[in-house]
Design a protein around this motif. Structure first.
Motif, PDB file in Angstrom:
ATOM      1  N   ILE A 161     105.406 -13.414  53.616  1.00  0.00           N
ATOM      2  CA  ILE A 161     106.796 -13.005  53.833  1.00  0.00           C
ATOM      3  C   ILE A 161     107.315 -13.603  55.131  1.00  0.00           C
ATOM      4  CG2 ILE A 161     108.355 -11.056  54.231  1.00  0.00           C
ATOM      5  CD1 ILE A 161     106.483  -9.387  52.395  1.00  0.00           C
ATOM      6  N   GLU A 205     110.658 -15.777  54.912  1.00  0.00           N
ATOM      7  CA  GLU A 205     111.800 -14.860  54.942  1.00  0.00           C
ATOM      8  C   GLU A 205     113.079 -15.516  55.429  1.00  0.00           C
ATOM      9  OE1 GLU A 205     111.885 -11.583  57.767  1.00  0.00           O
ATOM     10  OE2 GLU A 205     110.364 -12.609  58.948  1.00  0.00           O
ATOM     11  N   PRO A 206     114.212 -14.994  55.005  1.00  0.00           N
ATOM     12  CA  PRO A 206     114.356 -13.983  53.948  1.00  0.00           C
ATOM     13  C   PRO A 206     114.031 -14.610  52.597  1.00  0.00           C
ATOM     14  CG  PRO A 206     116.510 -14.787  54.623  1.00  0.00           C
ATOM     15  CD  PRO A 206     115.500 -15.454  55.519  1.00  0.00           C
ATOM     16  N   PHE A 211     108.623  -4.209  56.627  1.00  0.00           N
ATOM     17  CA  PHE A 211     109.579  -5.019  55.867  1.00  0.00           C
ATOM     18  C   PHE A 211     110.634  -4.128  55.240  1.00  0.00           C
ATOM     19  CE2 PHE A 211     105.563  -7.400  55.750  1.00  0.00           C
ATOM     20  CZ  PHE A 211     105.981  -8.560  56.371  1.00  0.00           C
ATOM     21  N   SER A 236     112.962  -8.992  53.892  1.00  0.00           N
ATOM     22  CA  SER A 236     112.950  -9.513  55.259  1.00  0.00           C
ATOM     23  C   SER A 236     112.158  -8.551  56.137  1.00  0.00           C
ATOM     24  CB  SER A 236     114.376  -9.690  55.790  1.00  0.00           C
ATOM     25  OG  SER A 236     115.051  -8.454  55.786  1.00  0.00           O
ATOM     26  N   SER A 237     111.803  -9.023  57.317  1.00  0.00           N
ATOM     27  CA  SER A 237     110.963  -8.211  58.203  1.00  0.00           C
ATOM     28  C   SER A 237     111.796  -7.302  59.094  1.00  0.00           C
ATOM     29  CB  SER A 237     110.062  -9.102  59.053  1.00  0.00           C
ATOM     30  OG  SER A 237     110.827  -9.933  59.882  1.00  0.00           O
TER      31      SER A 237
END
Length: 120
Positions: free
Chosen positions: A17, A21-22, A56, A64-65
């Motif tokens: 991720i 990301e995103p 996340f 996203s984180s």
């Protein structure tokens, strides 16, 4: 400090991720199938777990984180020093460099970091 403990597979998933990301959740499913040989249900189960841990978010099918990779590993490092060396950074550094010689550059960098983070 909030604690984030991840299994090895969760950490590998998190790395995917962070690197992408995103990322749309559908694309994440495809990526996990390719990279980790996971089924769609596995991806969504692990994603839900990491969203519940506050690492996340999955909003409008976009993942996203909430914390960066650097923040995550910084917290893991702090926890390691606390658990292994009773929170003593000097003990950790002494153990880390025992039997090694620091280059002048490394020693100067450590001095600079110490000076930057000193309580005044």
């Amino acid at each position: 400090m909030k604690e984030y403990k991840l299994t090895e597979s969760e950490e590998k998933f998190a790395e995917l991720i962070w690197q992408n990301e995103p990322i749309g959740s559908g694309n994440l499913v495809k990526l996990c199938e390719k990279e980790m040989n996971w089924k769609k249900s596995t991806t969504y189960t692990v994603l839900k777990k990491l969203c519940e841990k506050g690492i996340f978010q999955n909003k409008n099918a976009v993942v996203s984180s909430l914390i960066s990779k650097d923040e995550y590993y910084a917290k893991q490092s702090i926890r390691f020093v606390e658990d292994t060396f009773g929170g003593s950074l000097p003990k950790f550094l002494a153990s880390f460099i025992s039997g090694k010689k620091l280059t002048n550059h490394q020693a100067e960098e450590l001095k600079r970091l110490i000076d930057e983070h000193k309580k005044v």
